[in-house]
Design an enzyme around this catalytic site. Structure first.
Site, PDB file in Angstrom:
ATOM      1  N   CYS A   1     -63.150 132.555 -21.503  1.00 44.73           N
ATOM      2  CA  CYS A   1     -63.449 133.641 -22.434  1.00 44.73           C
ATOM      3  C   CYS A   1     -62.412 133.618 -23.568  1.00 44.73           C
ATOM      4  CB  CYS A   1     -63.432 134.993 -21.716  1.00 44.73           C
ATOM      5  SG  CYS A   1     -61.780 135.500 -21.217  1.00 44.73           S
TER       6      CYS A   1
ATOM      7  N   ASN B   1     -73.764 118.193 -31.618  1.00 41.11           N
ATOM      8  CA  ASN B   1     -72.433 118.250 -32.240  1.00 41.11           C
ATOM      9  C   ASN B   1     -71.830 116.857 -32.480  1.00 41.11           C
ATOM     10  OD1 ASN B   1     -72.402 119.067 -29.209  1.00 41.11           O
ATOM     11  ND2 ASN B   1     -70.453 117.987 -29.504  1.00 41.11           N
TER      12      ASN B   1
ATOM     13  N   SER C   1     -72.387 126.005 -20.170  1.00 42.22           N
ATOM     14  CA  SER C   1     -73.212 127.195 -20.388  1.00 42.22           C
ATOM     15  C   SER C   1     -74.691 126.919 -20.117  1.00 42.22           C
ATOM     16  CB  SER C   1     -73.021 127.721 -21.819  1.00 42.22           C
ATOM     17  OG  SER C   1     -73.436 126.757 -22.774  1.00 42.22           O
ATOM     18  N   GLY C   2     -75.029 125.681 -19.752  1.00 41.41           N
ATOM     19  CA  GLY C   2     -76.420 125.394 -19.368  1.00 41.41           C
ATOM     20  C   GLY C   2     -77.327 125.006 -20.526  1.00 41.41           C
TER      21      GLY C   2
ATOM     22  N   MET D   1     -69.097 124.505 -23.299  1.00 36.60           N
ATOM     23  CA  MET D   1     -69.423 123.609 -22.179  1.00 36.60           C
ATOM     24  C   MET D   1     -69.718 124.440 -20.927  1.00 36.60           C
ATOM     25  SD  MET D   1     -66.816 120.371 -22.658  1.00 36.60           S
ATOM     26  CE  MET D   1     -67.376 119.457 -21.232  1.00 36.60           C
TER      27      MET D   1
ATOM     28  N   CYS E   1     -58.775 134.226 -22.330  1.00 37.77           N
ATOM     29  CA  CYS E   1     -58.141 133.189 -21.490  1.00 37.77           C
ATOM     30  C   CYS E   1     -58.085 131.833 -22.177  1.00 37.77           C
ATOM     31  CB  CYS E   1     -58.904 133.069 -20.173  1.00 37.77           C
ATOM     32  SG  CYS E   1     -58.894 134.594 -19.186  1.00 37.77           S
TER      33      CYS E   1
ATOM     34  N   ASP F   1     -80.216 116.197 -28.200  1.00 34.60           N
ATOM     35  CA  ASP F   1     -79.192 116.754 -27.309  1.00 34.60           C
ATOM     36  C   ASP F   1     -77.821 116.336 -27.847  1.00 34.60           C
ATOM     37  OD1 ASP F   1     -78.242 118.219 -25.171  1.00 34.60           O
ATOM     38  OD2 ASP F   1     -78.398 116.567 -23.732  1.00 34.60           O
ATOM     39  N   GLU F   2     -76.779 117.074 -27.473  1.00 34.38           N
ATOM     40  CA  GLU F   2     -75.410 116.790 -27.939  1.00 34.38           C
ATOM     41  C   GLU F   2     -75.362 116.735 -29.472  1.00 34.38           C
ATOM     42  OE1 GLU F   2     -73.028 116.649 -25.659  1.00 34.38           O
ATOM     43  OE2 GLU F   2     -74.057 116.063 -23.801  1.00 34.38           O
TER      44      GLU F   2
HETATM   45 ZN   LIG Z   1     -61.289 134.880 -19.062  1.00 34.34          ZN
END
Ligand SMILES: [Zn+2]
Length: 194
Positions: A185, A93, A20-21, A18, A188, A90-91
């Site tokens: 990332c 998933n 990420s454009g 999400m 995290c 689009d979408e």
């Molecule tokens: Zn991170």
């Protein structure tokens, strides 16, 4: 290849976490096809009511008219086609696995098929049917967001429920909960398992 030719189709996937454009990139590709005089149609699943019922919107406000279809009945997309050279979903998933077969058929019949969707769920697990669409596509672009925690490139979608990282067994919809999503990332990204 002539833009009007209906031979030489292919499939292309725009994926990533999400924020990420992906939809921005999809809209950019659709705009360019339209400028070249190609007929374009965009489908989106009926469960996504973000911004408006019948358009796809990016976070910066750009819009493209979309045909809303039942994600469990992708055959509806085939019925609505009217010779368009470019067919986008689009979408992706949110669609059933039937999307795979229909996209293969459209590409075999000379269409350029563009799919945008999440490659992984909030657990970091591959998202059906996007992972198979990635395998079957000629072109794949995996976009990164920026991790809200550390600023490194983000590839995961963090789900947060009532202020805590979601548990891996949490249902898709938690009634009455304050829920949000962040780009993170690998380091995290958190999924509660205990
Ligand atoms: Zn991170």
């Amino acid at each position: 290849m002539s833009p009007r030719s209906l031979s030489g189709g292919w499939m292309e996937v725009i994926t990533g976490c999400m924020f990420s454009g992906k939809t921005d990139e999809l809209i950019r590709r659709l705009d360019r096809a339209e400028i070249a005089g190609q007929d374009v149609v965009v489908f989106k699943p009926s469960i996504d009511d973000r911004y408006s019922e019948d358009s796809i919107g990016s976070h910066n406000g750009k819009q493209w008219e979309a045909e809303v279809i039942d994600p469990e009945d992708v055959g509806e997309a085939e019925e609505r086609l009217n010779g368009e050279e470019v067919v986008a979903f689009d979408e992706a998933n949110f669609f059933s696995a039937e999307l795979i077969e229909i996209c293969e058929k459209l590409a075999d019949n000379g269409r350029r098929v563009i799919l945008a969707g999440l490659d992984t769920d909030f657990r970091g697990e591959p998202f059906e049917p996007v992972h198979e669409l990635i395998a079957r596509s000629e072109y794949v672009d995996k976009l990164q967001a920026i991790c809200v925690k550390c600023g490194e490139p983000a590839t995961r979608t963090q789900r947060i429920i009532d202020g805590d990282p979601a548990h891996r067994d949490d249902p898709t919809i938690v009634v009455g909960a304050d829920e949000k999503y962040e780009a993170r990332c690998r380091d995290c990204h958190e999924v509660r398992t205990g």
